[in-house]
Design a protein around this motif. Structure first.
Motif, PDB file in Angstrom:
ATOM      1  N   ILE A 207      -1.290 -10.886  29.856  1.00 17.30           N
ATOM      2  CA  ILE A 207      -0.402 -10.922  30.538  1.00 17.30           C
ATOM      3  C   ILE A 207       1.082 -10.183  30.129  1.00 17.30           C
ATOM      4  O   ILE A 207       1.174 -10.037  29.064  1.00 17.30           O
ATOM      5  CB  ILE A 207       0.065 -12.481  30.819  1.00 17.30           C
ATOM      6  CG1 ILE A 207       0.488 -13.161  29.397  1.00 17.30           C
ATOM      7  CG2 ILE A 207      -0.886 -13.221  31.388  1.00 17.30           C
ATOM      8  CD1 ILE A 207       0.783 -14.627  29.447  1.00 17.30           C
ATOM      9  N   ALA A 208       1.819 -10.013  31.210  1.00 11.21           N
ATOM     10  CA  ALA A 208       3.139  -9.313  30.874  1.00 11.21           C
ATOM     11  C   ALA A 208       4.410  -9.780  31.652  1.00 11.21           C
ATOM     12  O   ALA A 208       3.885  -9.857  33.058  1.00 11.21           O
ATOM     13  CB  ALA A 208       2.963  -7.782  30.915  1.00 11.21           C
ATOM     14  N   ILE A 209       5.387  -9.785  31.383  1.00  9.79           N
ATOM     15  CA  ILE A 209       6.542  -9.877  32.301  1.00  9.79           C
ATOM     16  C   ILE A 209       7.672  -8.750  31.959  1.00  9.79           C
ATOM     17  O   ILE A 209       7.922  -8.264  31.002  1.00  9.79           O
ATOM     18  CB  ILE A 209       7.196 -11.510  32.013  1.00  9.79           C
ATOM     19  CG1 ILE A 209       8.157 -11.490  30.669  1.00  9.79           C
ATOM     20  CG2 ILE A 209       6.492 -12.794  32.210  1.00  9.79           C
ATOM     21  CD1 ILE A 209       9.091 -12.499  30.348  1.00  9.79           C
ATOM     22  N   ILE A 210       8.006  -8.532  33.102  1.00  8.32           N
ATOM     23  CA  ILE A 210       9.129  -7.170  33.274  1.00  8.32           C
ATOM     24  C   ILE A 210      10.462  -7.578  33.722  1.00  8.32           C
ATOM     25  O   ILE A 210      10.595  -8.494  34.606  1.00  8.32           O
ATOM     26  CB  ILE A 210       8.571  -6.293  34.287  1.00  8.32           C
ATOM     27  CG1 ILE A 210       7.127  -6.306  34.183  1.00  8.32           C
ATOM     28  CG2 ILE A 210       9.128  -4.722  34.237  1.00  8.32           C
ATOM     29  CD1 ILE A 210       6.538  -5.522  33.084  1.00  8.32           C
ATOM     30  N   LEU A 211      11.427  -7.327  32.817  1.00 10.60           N
ATOM     31  CA  LEU A 211      12.798  -7.761  33.064  1.00 10.60           C
ATOM     32  C   LEU A 211      13.627  -6.572  33.387  1.00 10.60           C
ATOM     33  O   LEU A 211      13.698  -5.649  32.964  1.00 10.60           O
ATOM     34  CB  LEU A 211      13.134  -8.373  31.798  1.00 10.60           C
ATOM     35  CG  LEU A 211      12.517  -9.519  31.078  1.00 10.60           C
ATOM     36  CD1 LEU A 211      12.813 -10.118  29.522  1.00 10.60           C
ATOM     37  CD2 LEU A 211      12.330 -10.646  31.823  1.00 10.60           C
TER      38      LEU A 211
ATOM     39  N   GLU B  43       4.042 -16.179  20.448  1.00  6.01           N
ATOM     40  CA  GLU B  43       3.126 -15.698  21.191  1.00  6.01           C
ATOM     41  C   GLU B  43       2.973 -14.435  21.436  1.00  6.01           C
ATOM     42  O   GLU B  43       1.987 -13.853  22.054  1.00  6.01           O
ATOM     43  CB  GLU B  43       2.608 -16.830  22.039  1.00  6.01           C
ATOM     44  CG  GLU B  43       3.502 -17.033  23.351  1.00  6.01           C
ATOM     45  CD  GLU B  43       4.510 -17.960  23.236  1.00  6.01           C
ATOM     46  OE1 GLU B  43       4.757 -18.382  24.307  1.00  6.01           O
ATOM     47  OE2 GLU B  43       5.033 -18.106  22.161  1.00  6.01           O
ATOM     48  N   ILE B  44       4.254 -13.631  21.715  1.00  7.02           N
ATOM     49  CA  ILE B  44       4.353 -12.591  22.438  1.00  7.02           C
ATOM     50  C   ILE B  44       3.809 -11.373  21.289  1.00  7.02           C
ATOM     51  O   ILE B  44       4.221 -11.482  20.190  1.00  7.02           O
ATOM     52  CB  ILE B  44       5.811 -12.202  22.731  1.00  7.02           C
ATOM     53  CG1 ILE B  44       6.279 -13.220  23.659  1.00  7.02           C
ATOM     54  CG2 ILE B  44       5.901 -10.636  23.010  1.00  7.02           C
ATOM     55  CD1 ILE B  44       7.625 -12.831  24.012  1.00  7.02           C
TER      56      ILE B  44
ATOM     57  N   SER C 133      -5.461 -16.130  28.633  1.00  9.35           N
ATOM     58  CA  SER C 133      -5.201 -14.996  28.360  1.00  9.35           C
ATOM     59  C   SER C 133      -4.862 -14.999  26.513  1.00  9.35           C
ATOM     60  O   SER C 133      -3.995 -15.835  26.152  1.00  9.35           O
ATOM     61  CB  SER C 133      -3.833 -14.442  28.983  1.00  9.35           C
ATOM     62  OG  SER C 133      -3.228 -13.284  28.418  1.00  9.35           O
ATOM     63  N   LYS C 134      -5.224 -13.870  26.095  1.00  6.24           N
ATOM     64  CA  LYS C 134      -4.928 -13.797  24.444  1.00  6.24           C
ATOM     65  C   LYS C 134      -3.850 -12.970  23.934  1.00  6.24           C
ATOM     66  O   LYS C 134      -3.551 -12.926  22.941  1.00  6.24           O
ATOM     67  CB  LYS C 134      -6.397 -13.081  23.925  1.00  6.24           C
ATOM     68  CG  LYS C 134      -7.538 -13.901  24.319  1.00  6.24           C
ATOM     69  CD  LYS C 134      -7.699 -15.342  23.648  1.00  6.24           C
ATOM     70  CE  LYS C 134      -8.946 -15.987  23.729  1.00  6.24           C
ATOM     71  NZ  LYS C 134      -9.370 -16.335  24.854  1.00  6.24           N
ATOM     72  N   HIS C 135      -3.440 -12.027  24.865  1.00 11.29           N
ATOM     73  CA  HIS C 135      -2.273 -11.103  24.675  1.00 11.29           C
ATOM     74  C   HIS C 135      -1.369 -11.234  25.691  1.00 11.29           C
ATOM     75  O   HIS C 135      -1.221 -11.602  26.776  1.00 11.29           O
ATOM     76  CB  HIS C 135      -2.678  -9.618  24.836  1.00 11.29           C
ATOM     77  CG  HIS C 135      -3.771  -9.408  23.777  1.00 11.29           C
ATOM     78  ND1 HIS C 135      -3.466  -8.979  22.346  1.00 11.29           N
ATOM     79  CD2 HIS C 135      -5.213  -9.261  23.883  1.00 11.29           C
ATOM     80  CE1 HIS C 135      -4.566  -8.699  21.721  1.00 11.29           C
ATOM     81  NE2 HIS C 135      -5.641  -9.038  22.553  1.00 11.29           N
TER      82      HIS C 135
END
Length: 219
Positions: free
Chosen positions: A27-31, A123-124, A99-101
């Motif tokens: 998973i990823a968040i974009i800022l 966890e990031i 999710s592991k990453h």
């Protein structure tokens, strides 16, 4: 791509959520950049980063900080925006418990917020900071920086001058146990306006870096 509304510290936050079919996908968040200078989740760099992560197998969320678009609240000097980012990560994790990453990517002001989130959330596993404004904001909180990541900027950036980013990279590289990768796009300005010469090479560099990290499975 589904529009989503999720709970933030000051009311609802508006986002765009792009899942993978694989429930174990990273998973990823974009800022996004500074809300007071026109920054939104639909900023071109943010939009391209969103799809860059999705194309290499990530479930991705980008969202509007408080007071931007349909997100409730008012600009809060970065303090509230960091809380917004934490709420967005909570939401993304709740939707993807297997999710592991977990990665965070930010552009400009969003890079500064992303690096602060990195300090709060162990966890990031990796980060991408595009044109971090090291001349405008204090990054000394990265002591130590808890994860390896990529810092990327243009050599013709007048908003976040390369010399300040070089100093930030040099300081972070003094730390043991992490690897800071630094890449520069020759001739690119802060916004990577030239699609072929600047934006596309930046996105390719990000994808290659993140894909390599995932393959290696390392921090």
């Amino acid at each position: 791509m589904p529009e989503v509304i999720f709970a933030g510290p000051e009311g609802r936050l508006e986002g765009r959520y792009h899942p993978q079919k694989n429930p174990d996908a990273p998973i990823a968040i974009i800022l996004h950049p500074h809300p007071q200078f026109g920054g939104t989740m639909n900023n071109r760099v943010v939009y391209r980063l969103h799809y860059a992560f999705h194309e290499i197998g990530f479930t991705v969320l980008r969202f509007n900080f408080r007071g931007v678009g349909r997100s409730q609240g008012e600009y809060d000097q970065g303090v509230g925006e960091l809380s917004d980012a934490a709420a967005a990560l909570d939401y993304l994790q709740s939707m993807n418990p297997n999710s592991k990453h977990c990665w965070v990517a930010g552009f400009s002001f969003g890079a500064w917020i992303g690096m602060q989130l990195l300090m709060r959330r162990p966890e990031i596993t990796g980060f991408v900071s595009v044109a971090p404004p090291a001349n405008m904001y204090d990054f000394s909180f990265l002591a130590p920086c808890p994860a390896s990541g990529l810092i990327i900027n243009g050599t013709a950036d007048r908003v976040a001058p390369p010399k300040d980013i070089h100093a930030l990279v040099a300081k972070l590289r003094e730390q043991k146990g992490i690897t800071i990768t630094h890449e520069e796009i020759e001739g690119a300005d802060h916004f990577f306006k030239d699609e072929e010469a600047h934006m596309n090479p930046m996105i390719r560099t990000v994808q290659e870096y993140v894909a390599r990290r995932l393959t290696e499975g390392t921090r």
